[in-house]
Design a protein around this motif. Structure first.
Motif, PDB file in Angstrom:
ATOM      1  N   LYS A  54      -7.431  -0.991   5.140  1.00 37.84           N
ATOM      2  CA  LYS A  54      -6.880  -0.330   3.944  1.00 37.84           C
ATOM      3  C   LYS A  54      -7.419   1.092   3.830  1.00 37.84           C
ATOM      4  O   LYS A  54      -6.653   2.043   3.589  1.00 37.84           O
ATOM      5  N   TRP A 114       0.809  -1.216   0.000  1.00 37.06           N
ATOM      6  CA  TRP A 114       0.000   0.000   0.000  1.00 37.06           C
ATOM      7  C   TRP A 114       0.841   1.265   0.000  1.00 37.06           C
ATOM      8  O   TRP A 114       0.318   2.368  -0.016  1.00 37.06           O
ATOM      9  N   ASP A 166      -5.026   4.382   4.205  1.00 41.26           N
ATOM     10  CA  ASP A 166      -4.927   5.409   3.169  1.00 41.26           C
ATOM     11  C   ASP A 166      -5.249   6.799   3.732  1.00 41.26           C
ATOM     12  O   ASP A 166      -4.560   7.767   3.423  1.00 41.26           O
ATOM     13  N   GLY A 207      -1.748   5.562  -1.384  1.00 42.54           N
ATOM     14  CA  GLY A 207      -2.578   4.610  -2.106  1.00 42.54           C
ATOM     15  C   GLY A 207      -3.702   5.262  -2.769  1.00 42.54           C
ATOM     16  O   GLY A 207      -4.630   4.967  -3.281  1.00 42.54           O
TER      17      GLY A 207
END
Length: 163
Positions: free
Chosen positions: A153, A120, A157, A163
């Motif tokens: 995720k 990522w 971010d 990402g």
């Protein structure tokens, strides 16, 4: 040794192992000599245990990260010492319940790994990965993000603008 010791407040402390005895001894003397266990040629394992007990005793409050980072036996013994000092009224059952109710019981239970973090990121592998995993672990334990790969995720971010 310098200082005084009010033995009455310790009469209800039950020392069940040699390690607990050394940890108690360290706690009573660390202010005077932080290397006291080295003077007695104690093992590194014992020094670590005693220092963990002392660290737990110095914390203002224990949160989920504390329960995650320390072994149950250390938490239980430090809790008993805090009770003896009148700094806490936590029961062994409360400590066990708090430890068992953690969202994750080990770092391996995180829904992502260091490989995910690298994937990522635009950065190369390095010590920063452990720092990010520690930040993530804390966020999961404190309920800032659910232990789900998709949610992590999204959180990652937003947190690190990647990402």
């Amino acid at each position: 040794m310098p200082g005084t010791n009010d033995g009455a407040r310790w009469q209800n402390v039950k020392i069940e192992t040699a390690e607990q005895g050394w940890a108690y001894f360290y706690y009573l003397n660390v202010a005077h000599d932080s290397n006291i266990l080295s003077s007695y040629k104690c093992s590194n394992k014992l020094k670590t245990y005693a220092k963990n007990i002392e660290e737990l005793m110095q914390l203002d409050a224990w949160d989920e990260v504390t329960f995650f980072d320390y072994e149950l036996e250390s938490l239980l013994f430090a809790g008993r010492l805090l009770n003896a000092l009148g700094k806490s009224q936590v029961s062994d059952a409360d400590i066990v319940k708090a430890k068992e109710s953690l969202v994750i019981g080990s770092i391996q239970e995180l829904a992502v790994t260091g490989k995910d973090i690298v994937a990522w990121s635009s950065s190369k592998k390095g010590p920063w990965i452990k720092e990010r995993i520690d930040i993530l672990k804390r966020a999961v334990l404190l309920g800032e993000v659910t232990n789900d790969r998709t949610h992590i995720k999204e959180w990652y971010d937003a947190k690190f603008n990647e990402g």
